[in-house]
Design a protein around this motif. Sequence first.
Motif, PDB file in Angstrom:
ATOM      1  N   TYR A  24       0.825  -1.215   0.000  1.00 28.24           N
ATOM      2  CA  TYR A  24       0.000   0.000   0.000  1.00 28.24           C
ATOM      3  C   TYR A  24       0.857   1.262   0.000  1.00 28.24           C
ATOM      4  N   GLN A  25       1.916   1.285   0.801  1.00 30.92           N
ATOM      5  CA  GLN A  25       2.752   2.482   0.914  1.00 30.92           C
ATOM      6  C   GLN A  25       3.571   2.734  -0.349  1.00 30.92           C
ATOM      7  N   SER A  26       3.606   1.771  -1.281  1.00 38.36           N
ATOM      8  CA  SER A  26       4.360   1.927  -2.533  1.00 38.36           C
ATOM      9  C   SER A  26       3.479   2.317  -3.707  1.00 38.36           C
ATOM     10  N   LEU A  27       2.219   2.624  -3.462  1.00 42.50           N
ATOM     11  CA  LEU A  27       1.301   2.952  -4.560  1.00 42.50           C
ATOM     12  C   LEU A  27       1.752   4.162  -5.372  1.00 42.50           C
ATOM     13  N   LEU A  28       2.455   5.099  -4.743  1.00 42.98           N
ATOM     14  CA  LEU A  28       2.844   6.321  -5.446  1.00 42.98           C
ATOM     15  C   LEU A  28       4.196   6.198  -6.126  1.00 42.98           C
ATOM     16  N   LYS A  29       4.849   5.054  -6.004  1.00 40.35           N
ATOM     17  CA  LYS A  29       6.136   4.861  -6.662  1.00 40.35           C
ATOM     18  C   LYS A  29       5.909   4.507  -8.122  1.00 40.35           C
ATOM     19  N   ALA A  30       6.830   4.927  -8.959  1.00 32.64           N
ATOM     20  CA  ALA A  30       6.690   4.689 -10.389  1.00 32.64           C
ATOM     21  C   ALA A  30       7.113   3.282 -10.791  1.00 32.64           C
ATOM     22  N   ASP A  31       7.882   2.598  -9.941  1.00 33.00           N
ATOM     23  CA  ASP A  31       8.342   1.246 -10.244  1.00 33.00           C
ATOM     24  C   ASP A  31       7.399   0.262  -9.567  1.00 33.00           C
ATOM     25  N   LEU A  32       6.300  -0.084 -10.236  1.00 30.37           N
ATOM     26  CA  LEU A  32       5.259  -0.896  -9.613  1.00 30.37           C
ATOM     27  C   LEU A  32       5.620  -2.366  -9.479  1.00 30.37           C
ATOM     28  N   ARG A  49      -7.526  10.774   2.255  1.00 27.25           N
ATOM     29  CA  ARG A  49      -6.950  11.888   3.015  1.00 27.25           C
ATOM     30  C   ARG A  49      -5.766  12.427   2.215  1.00 27.25           C
ATOM     31  N   PRO A  50      -5.316  13.645   2.496  1.00 25.11           N
ATOM     32  CA  PRO A  50      -4.228  14.223   1.696  1.00 25.11           C
ATOM     33  C   PRO A  50      -2.944  13.387   1.690  1.00 25.11           C
ATOM     34  N   SER A  51      -2.671  12.662   2.744  1.00 24.51           N
ATOM     35  CA  SER A  51      -1.461  11.856   2.819  1.00 24.51           C
ATOM     36  C   SER A  51      -1.819  10.383   2.657  1.00 24.51           C
ATOM     37  N   LEU A  52      -1.096   9.690   1.788  1.00 27.42           N
ATOM     38  CA  LEU A  52      -1.354   8.262   1.574  1.00 27.42           C
ATOM     39  C   LEU A  52      -1.108   7.468   2.853  1.00 27.42           C
ATOM     40  N   ALA A  53      -0.070   7.839   3.608  1.00 28.25           N
ATOM     41  CA  ALA A  53       0.276   7.104   4.829  1.00 28.25           C
ATOM     42  C   ALA A  53      -0.812   7.198   5.898  1.00 28.25           C
ATOM     43  N   HIS A  54      -1.583   8.285   5.902  1.00 28.63           N
ATOM     44  CA  HIS A  54      -2.608   8.485   6.919  1.00 28.63           C
ATOM     45  C   HIS A  54      -4.025   8.232   6.414  1.00 28.63           C
ATOM     46  N   SER A  55      -4.139   7.700   5.212  1.00 35.15           N
ATOM     47  CA  SER A  55      -5.472   7.462   4.648  1.00 35.15           C
ATOM     48  C   SER A  55      -5.970   6.077   5.016  1.00 35.15           C
ATOM     49  N   ARG A  56      -7.289   5.939   5.047  1.00 32.89           N
ATOM     50  CA  ARG A  56      -7.903   4.625   5.284  1.00 32.89           C
ATOM     51  C   ARG A  56      -7.935   3.797   4.017  1.00 32.89           C
ATOM     52  N   THR A  57      -8.284   4.451   2.934  1.00 30.47           N
ATOM     53  CA  THR A  57      -8.377   3.776   1.635  1.00 30.47           C
ATOM     54  C   THR A  57      -7.827   4.669   0.539  1.00 30.47           C
ATOM     55  N   ALA A  58      -7.594   4.071  -0.596  1.00 26.72           N
ATOM     56  CA  ALA A  58      -7.214   4.823  -1.795  1.00 26.72           C
ATOM     57  C   ALA A  58      -8.052   4.281  -2.951  1.00 26.72           C
ATOM     58  N   THR A  59      -8.548   5.176  -3.764  1.00 25.07           N
ATOM     59  CA  THR A  59      -9.282   4.793  -4.962  1.00 25.07           C
ATOM     60  C   THR A  59      -8.300   4.736  -6.117  1.00 25.07           C
ATOM     61  N   LEU A  60      -8.250   3.602  -6.786  1.00 25.82           N
ATOM     62  CA  LEU A  60      -7.348   3.401  -7.914  1.00 25.82           C
ATOM     63  C   LEU A  60      -8.179   3.349  -9.191  1.00 25.82           C
TER      64      LEU A  60
END
Length: 159
Positions: free
Chosen positions: A63-71, A116-127
Amino acid sequence: MLLSERGMSLVEPLVAMVVLSVSLLGSVGMLALAQDGIAGGARKLEAMALAESRLERLRAVPYQSLLKADLDGDGLVVGRLKVSGSEGYAVAGDGEYTARQTINGVLVTWTVRPDRPSLAHSRTATLTVTAAWSDQGGRHRTVRLGMRRANPVFSGGAV
């Protein structure tokens, strides 16, 4: 000379040839139409496969690597996630991140939007993954897939 022994005239084979020619022209037109349909279906299938592949990569990384370009962790950067904004990228810093990559003429765009504005502090992320291409007629086509992903280490309270 009897009438039954006369044979046929030249008009009858000519009429048969005209009828045969018209039916063959119709068949050729149908073959061209079928070929266009098959090519369009193959392109849509390719775009769908690219979108599904990108979404599966987003689902597979931590989850914490979602914003990295090397998936896929192979060291190759597949696209740069940039802070975008909602409403046509008008508001930067709203917590939405987007990257793009063109593969075989298909533009694959993926977006990560934490709740939430920060990925680390969010409950979920919509992809969201969108694959866009132009068909043989020049019409713009798109396929869009999406999912929500939960933060496995979220420990915050209610929003």
